[in-house]
Design a protein around this motif. Structure first.
Motif, PDB file in Angstrom:
ATOM      1  N   ASP A 146       0.702  -1.634   0.227  1.00 22.74           N
ATOM      2  CA  ASP A 146       0.271  -0.123   0.098  1.00 22.74           C
ATOM      3  C   ASP A 146       0.920   1.297   0.050  1.00 22.74           C
ATOM      4  O   ASP A 146       0.207   2.193  -0.004  1.00 22.74           O
TER       5      ASP A 146
ATOM      6  N   VAL B 197      -3.630   3.086   3.726  1.00 25.47           N
ATOM      7  CA  VAL B 197      -4.152   1.674   4.103  1.00 25.47           C
ATOM      8  C   VAL B 197      -5.825   2.110   4.474  1.00 25.47           C
ATOM      9  O   VAL B 197      -6.087   2.705   4.342  1.00 25.47           O
TER      10      VAL B 197
ATOM     11  N   GLU C  94      -7.522  -0.137   9.622  1.00 21.97           N
ATOM     12  CA  GLU C  94      -5.663  -0.541   9.732  1.00 21.97           C
ATOM     13  C   GLU C  94      -5.565   0.294  10.331  1.00 21.97           C
ATOM     14  O   GLU C  94      -4.967   0.972  11.414  1.00 21.97           O
TER      15      GLU C  94
END
Length: 357
Positions: A238, A260, A264
């Protein structure tokens, strides 16, 4: 689209501490009324130091150290060289259009050549042409042959290989003359080109669900290492690494973006940090999420940086800083010679440095 291509170019061939480079980018375009038909820009260590276009018909310095160290005869010679290149580019772009069975539209014929000199004495040189953003033909200095990147380039390959002196000239230039000029230019601008400016680094995030940008700016030279870490380990998932871009003051900037999922980020945001390494900094620069600047659109300093970048991108488009690096091949088209190409022989003789495609 044009700006995207420019950004790709600007991030290519990053200069590192102890390495100096000289490169030129020539761009000829057809049917593009808003820009000069031909532009040429010279760069030392990724910074423009000279510029020419077919509208002004003169070569001008882009740095104070060039303005102070060379006289009018230098600029006159450069103008003559670029004027000759312009004429060969006009014919070449028409020839290559025919090989792709194209009769109209905006098309570009580009040349990139130059050399690099490492502090250990290692030398490198390159000379290559591109058409419409794709590789076309390049010089193999070791064999004095030309490599065709597509079927449409085969005719040019054979045409140029029939004139061995052309390849010999550029091999000599890249291995000797170009290196001599690198050393000369670096001597002219030593205080500028050999400085080491550490970057300023900060994190930007529009809101809690947006990607987090780690931005470094104001650094010189352009070589920089930027990584995202999670729990002390390098994190690549990512993460999008941006290209290194020049600021208007001659320094550089770069952004590494972390994207993200909101969940998260909410639960583990404190595990992330951005780490930057640069020759101008005595130690690694570490920026944690505690330093995030929210709503970057209201930050005056960031606005200035973005404004400078946009200004340079516009300038770069005009200058013709376009580079080709795509993997797709060309479609097949006729490579048969034409009467107009046969008539180019006289112009070929006049332009000893630049052959007609």
């Amino acid at each position: 689209m044009m700006q995207h291509v420019v950004l790709l170019l600007l991030g290519a061939h990053l200069a590192s501490a102890g390495k100096h480079s000289l490169r030129y980018f020539y761009t000829g375009v057809s049917a593009l009324n808003d820009f000069p038909e031909f532009t040429a820009v010279g760069l030392v260590d990724e910074g423009p130091f000279t510029y020419f276009d077919s509208n002004t018909k003169r070569t001008v310095p882009k740095t104070e150290w060039m303005r102070q160290n060379v006289g009018a005869d230098y600029w006159d010679r450069e103008t003559q060289t670029f004027t000759g290149a312009h004429q060969s580019f006009k014919v070449s772009i028409q020839n290559v259009m025919k090989r792709f069975n194209q009769t109209t539209g905006v098309h570009s014929w580009q040349l990139m050549y130059g050399c690099e000199l490492d502090d250990d004495g290692t030398k490198r040189g390159y000379f290559q042409y591109g058409y419409d953003g794709e590789d076309f033909v390049s010089l193999d200095k070791s064999t004095l042959s030309w490599t065709a990147a597509s079927p449409e380039a085969v005719f040019t390959k054979h045409k140029w290989e029939a004139d061995r002196a052309f390849a010999e000239y550029w091999k000599g230039y890249l291995e000797n003359t170009c290196i001599e000029w690198v050393q000369k230019y670096v001597g002219y601008g030593k205080s500028t080109l050999e400085r080491k400016d550490a970057p300023e680094v900060f994190l930007l995030q529009k809101d809690s669900s947006s990607p987090v940008l780690c931005q470094a700016t104001g650094f010189y030279p352009s070589n920089i290492m930027m990584t995202w870490q999670k729990k002390g380990e390098e994190h690549h998932e990512d993460v999008e690494v941006g290209t290194t871009l020049p600021n208007v003051d001659g320094t550089f900037q770069k952004t590494v973006t972390l994207s993200v999922k909101p969940e998260e980020w909410k639960n583990n945001r404190d595990d992330y940090r951005c780490v930057v390494q640069h020759v101008g900094a005595a130690k690694n620069i570490v920026v944690t999420v505690d330093d995030i600047r929210s709503n970057p659109g209201s930050d005056n300093k960031i606005a200035i940086i973005v404004g400078c970048l946009v200004g340079f991108v516009v300038l770069a488009v005009v200058v013709g800083l376009i580079f080709w690096r795509k993997s797709n091949g060309y479609g097949r088209a006729s490579t048969k010679d034409s009467d107009s190409e046969n008539s180019d022989q006289a112009l070929d003789k006049v332009n000893a440095k630049y052959r007609i495609a």
